[in-house]
Write an enzyme that holds these catalytic residues in place. Structure first.
Site, PDB file in Angstrom:
ATOM      1  CG  ASN A  46     -12.471  12.355   3.974  1.00  0.00           C
ATOM      2  OD1 ASN A  46     -11.267  12.570   4.081  1.00  0.00           O
ATOM      3  ND2 ASN A  46     -13.193  11.878   4.965  1.00  0.00           N
ATOM      4  CD  GLU A  54      -9.249   4.037  11.677  1.00  0.00           C
ATOM      5  OE1 GLU A  54      -8.804   2.876  11.686  1.00  0.00           O
ATOM      6  OE2 GLU A  54     -10.460   4.297  11.715  1.00  0.00           O
ATOM      7  CE  LYS A 101     -18.854   8.212   8.313  1.00  0.00           C
ATOM      8  NZ  LYS A 101     -19.165   9.526   8.794  1.00  0.00           N
ATOM      9  CB  CYS A 107     -13.592   8.362   6.686  1.00  0.00           C
ATOM     10  SG  CYS A 107     -13.239   8.102   8.415  1.00  0.00           S
ATOM     11  CD  GLU A 117      -8.962  15.453  13.840  1.00  0.00           C
ATOM     12  OE1 GLU A 117      -9.185  16.113  14.848  1.00  0.00           O
ATOM     13  OE2 GLU A 117      -7.864  15.489  13.226  1.00  0.00           O
ATOM     14  CG  PHE A 118      -8.387  17.457   7.826  1.00  0.00           C
ATOM     15  CD1 PHE A 118      -9.209  17.296   6.716  1.00  0.00           C
ATOM     16  CD2 PHE A 118      -8.416  18.672   8.499  1.00  0.00           C
ATOM     17  CE1 PHE A 118     -10.035  18.326   6.278  1.00  0.00           C
ATOM     18  CE2 PHE A 118      -9.238  19.709   8.071  1.00  0.00           C
ATOM     19  CZ  PHE A 118     -10.050  19.537   6.959  1.00  0.00           C
ATOM     20  CG  LEU A 119      -7.522  11.994  13.391  1.00  0.00           C
ATOM     21  CD1 LEU A 119      -7.703  10.498  13.358  1.00  0.00           C
ATOM     22  CD2 LEU A 119      -7.294  12.468  14.823  1.00  0.00           C
ATOM     23  CG  LEU A 148      -1.530   9.540  -7.339  1.00  0.00           C
ATOM     24  CD1 LEU A 148      -0.615  10.197  -8.370  1.00  0.00           C
ATOM     25  CD2 LEU A 148      -2.945   9.418  -7.915  1.00  0.00           C
TER      26      LEU A 148
HETATM   27  C1  UGA Z   1      -9.247   9.289   5.768  1.00  0.00           C
HETATM   28  C2  UGA Z   1      -8.506  10.574   5.372  1.00  0.00           C
HETATM   29  O1  UGA Z   1      -7.254  10.239   4.777  1.00  0.00           O
HETATM   30  C3  UGA Z   1      -8.261  11.438   6.601  1.00  0.00           C
HETATM   31  O2  UGA Z   1      -7.654  12.672   6.222  1.00  0.00           O
HETATM   32  C4  UGA Z   1      -9.605  11.734   7.259  1.00  0.00           C
HETATM   33  O3  UGA Z   1      -9.437  12.497   8.464  1.00  0.00           O
HETATM   34  C5  UGA Z   1     -10.259  10.417   7.641  1.00  0.00           C
HETATM   35  O4  UGA Z   1     -10.451   9.627   6.440  1.00  0.00           O
HETATM   36  C6  UGA Z   1     -11.604  10.731   8.257  1.00  0.00           C
HETATM   37  O5  UGA Z   1     -12.480  11.290   7.590  1.00  0.00           O
HETATM   38  O6  UGA Z   1     -11.749  10.518   9.492  1.00  0.00           O
HETATM   39  P1  UGA Z   1      -8.482   6.973   6.894  1.00  0.00           P
HETATM   40  O7  UGA Z   1      -9.899   6.540   6.715  1.00  0.00           O
HETATM   41  O8  UGA Z   1      -7.789   6.734   8.190  1.00  0.00           O
HETATM   42  O9  UGA Z   1      -8.370   8.565   6.628  1.00  0.00           O
HETATM   43  O10 UGA Z   1      -7.649   6.215   5.788  1.00  0.00           O
HETATM   44  P2  UGA Z   1      -6.757   6.583   4.533  1.00  0.00           P
HETATM   45  O11 UGA Z   1      -5.346   6.512   4.913  1.00  0.00           O
HETATM   46  O12 UGA Z   1      -7.218   7.832   3.887  1.00  0.00           O
HETATM   47  O13 UGA Z   1      -7.089   5.345   3.572  1.00  0.00           O
HETATM   48  C7  UGA Z   1      -8.418   5.116   3.115  1.00  0.00           C
HETATM   49  C8  UGA Z   1      -8.457   3.944   2.168  1.00  0.00           C
HETATM   50  O14 UGA Z   1      -7.848   4.260   0.919  1.00  0.00           O
HETATM   51  C9  UGA Z   1      -7.725   2.693   2.665  1.00  0.00           C
HETATM   52  O15 UGA Z   1      -8.467   1.558   2.321  1.00  0.00           O
HETATM   53  C10 UGA Z   1      -6.413   2.724   1.919  1.00  0.00           C
HETATM   54  O16 UGA Z   1      -5.828   1.468   1.783  1.00  0.00           O
HETATM   55  C11 UGA Z   1      -6.875   3.289   0.592  1.00  0.00           C
HETATM   56  N1  UGA Z   1      -5.795   3.961  -0.186  1.00  0.00           N
HETATM   57  C12 UGA Z   1      -5.180   5.067   0.311  1.00  0.00           C
HETATM   58  C13 UGA Z   1      -5.448   3.471  -1.438  1.00  0.00           C
HETATM   59  O17 UGA Z   1      -6.025   2.464  -1.928  1.00  0.00           O
HETATM   60  N2  UGA Z   1      -4.490   4.123  -2.166  1.00  0.00           N
HETATM   61  C14 UGA Z   1      -3.856   5.216  -1.689  1.00  0.00           C
HETATM   62  O18 UGA Z   1      -2.986   5.764  -2.404  1.00  0.00           O
HETATM   63  C15 UGA Z   1      -4.211   5.706  -0.426  1.00  0.00           C
END
Ligand code: UGA
Length: 451
Positions: A226, A157, A281, A278, A153-155, A268
């Site tokens: 990830n 939140e 972990k 995610c 799954e790549f969704l 970025l």
């Molecule tokens: C992440 C992946 O993006 C999904 O594709 C994957 O399905 C999911 O993990 C999973 O394994 O279930 P998610 O944990 O919902 O999704 O959150 P992200 O949007 O990826 O953000 C993760 C963290 O990185 C957040 O703390 C966010 O603020 C931070 N982030 C994100 C940054 O600091 N800079 C960015 O440019 C992008």
């Protein structure tokens, strides 16, 4: 199709169950969490996800969605049984697979007559699918056949239904052509972009790419995705520190990088480091897999190290703004969720920063538009303010820790009037430095030159 989702009250499980019900399938969502299941039966849930309320209630009303705590009932219902249970990290970083294994054992005992497919959506290390196949074949019962499919799954939140109905790609791993055909059929309307808009679809001329792989490659794809995303964030956070030290502006650098199609601009944004349930972990789990193969994954380790360092950087910046001392300083924190558009506090970098500030004696007041109920339940010692202006009264420093767009709309002249010292550490580069400096704030962003 009849479909069951085990772990159906969790994030991935619930979105999957509701999503497939919206496509017209008959779905049973099973979970051991009785409280959540009872709430879901009446259309209630505790996660914040756009479209969840509507799709959940519509599909309950249409009779396409049922909730149960009985694993047996779920296994008996589904031609396809989706496993979406958690794989939490053990203390040593390894993925804890006990829930996945338990479901496979139950399927081995309770499988329907005829043919059934187990689709694993939980993030499990390479090799787990072989283990599941072994469990299923050891207990094989006459007249029943069960195949396994890895379907990571790549969704994200906050964009979960957008990602479910309009994914960038679908990865299906299996060694069984029959199982592959069944899962391909399940996804056909999504692949053809034939999901009606009222069910969450977005018309597009191109088909969604489907990548069919072997079991191991499907699982590795998820971990690699990830890990790569985490690496980008650690990379840009490192560049941001270099920008600060050398007088460059990371926002301009990212624009210059993003137009290179080999790089792209997404993912970025420098900040507090990556949080959430995610990325970290999965990095730990992948490192454990590497260690299991006597291999030292230096890039993965550096990605984690850089992330931990980012909290230290941000706390140092807040301390400097507070005059070099945090003891008895009042710090107002805007944003607690691990990112905007969620109420999820799991592995929130905002909370990490807060804990580090508290360790040095700072007093904290927080505001978050969505996560305060979870914060009150999980962190009873935190002083939570429903009103962002109240949170900033008498504060020595205001920290922006989550990129909620509404923080941009606040009246900063009013905020300044209430603060003891008009200082802002914008940990997400969310606000306008020029405007805030004009109002008389001292402002520090991430990777942005100081005044
Ligand atoms: C992440 C992946 O993006 C999904 O594709 C994957 O399905 C999911 O993990 C999973 O394994 O279930 P998610 O944990 O919902 O999704 O959150 P992200 O949007 O990826 O953000 C993760 C963290 O990185 C957040 O703390 C966010 O603020 C931070 N982030 C994100 C940054 O600091 N800079 C960015 O440019 C992008």
């Amino acid at each position: 199709m009849n479909l069951s989702v085990v772990g159906g009250a969790g994030y991935v499980g619930l979105v999957t169950g509701v999503g497939f019900a919206a496509l017209g399938h008959s779905v049973v969502c099973q979970d051991v969490d009785e409280v959540r299941i009872n709430a879901l039966r009446t259309g209630h849930h505790s996660i914040y996800e756009p479209d969840m309320d509507r799709l959940l209630r519509e599909n309950l009303a249409r009779g396409r969605l049922h909730f149960t705590t009985s694993l047996r009932e779920a296994i008996r219902h589904g031609e396809i049984v989706v496993i979406a249970v958690g794989t939490p990290a053990r203390a040593n970083g390894e993925a804890d697979l006990s829930q996945v294994v338990h479901v496979a054992e139950e399927v081995a005992c309770e499988a329907r007559d005829g043919y059934q497919v187990i689709v694993v959506k939980s993030t499990v290390p390479v090799g787990t699918m072989e283990l599941l196949r072994t469990i299923l074949s050891q207990r094989k019962v006459e007249g029943k056949q069960v195949d396994v499919v890895a379907n990571p799954e790549f969704l994200r939140e906050g964009k979960a239904f957008r990602d479910f109905f309009s994914p960038d790609r679908i990865v299906i791993g299996s060694s069984s052509p029959r199982a592959l055909t069944l899962v391909r059929d399940l996804y056909a309307p999504i692949v053809r972009r034939a999901v009606p808009p009222d069910a969450g679809g977005r018309p597009d001329a191109s088909q969604v790419p489907v990548i069919e792989t072997d079991l191991a490659s499907a699982q590795m794809t998820k971990y690699a995705a990830n890990a790569f995303l985490a690496m980008r964030i650690s990379f840009i956070n490192e560049i941001a520190v270099l920008c600060e030290r050398s007088g460059a502006d990371v926002r301009q650098v990212v624009r210059g990088l993003g137009y290179d199609p080999r790089i792209g601009a997404a993912y970025l944004s420098p900040g507090l480091g990556f949080g959430g349930p995610c990325l970290e972990k999965d990095l730990h789990a992948l490192i454990k897999v590497a260690e299991g193969h006597q291999f030292d994954p230096t890039v993965l380790r550096a990605t984690l190290e850089r992330n931990a360092q980012q909290t230290v950087e941000v706390v140092g910046k807040i301390k400097r703004m507070a005059g070099g001392i945090l003891n008895h300083r009042l710090i107002a924190v805007y944003g607690l969720a691990f990112k905007a558009f969620t109420n999820d506090l799991r592995n929130s970098m905002a909370l990490r920063v807060i804990h580090a500030l508290q360790t040095e004696g700072a007093n904290i007041r927080v505001h978050d538009p969505m996560a305060l109920p979870s914060a009150r339940a999980q962190c009873p010692d935190l002083m939570c303010c429903d009103d962002p202006y109240d949170a900033a009264v008498a504060a020595d420093v205001l920290v922006v820790a989550t990129e909620w767009p509404e923080f941009r709309e606040l009246d900063y002249a009013r905020i300044k009037a209430g603060m003891r010292n008009p200082c802002i550490v914008d940990g997400r580069n969310l606000l306008d430095p020029t405007e805030l400096r004009r109002l008389g704030f001292r402002y520090a962003g991430v990777g942005i030159p100081t005044e």
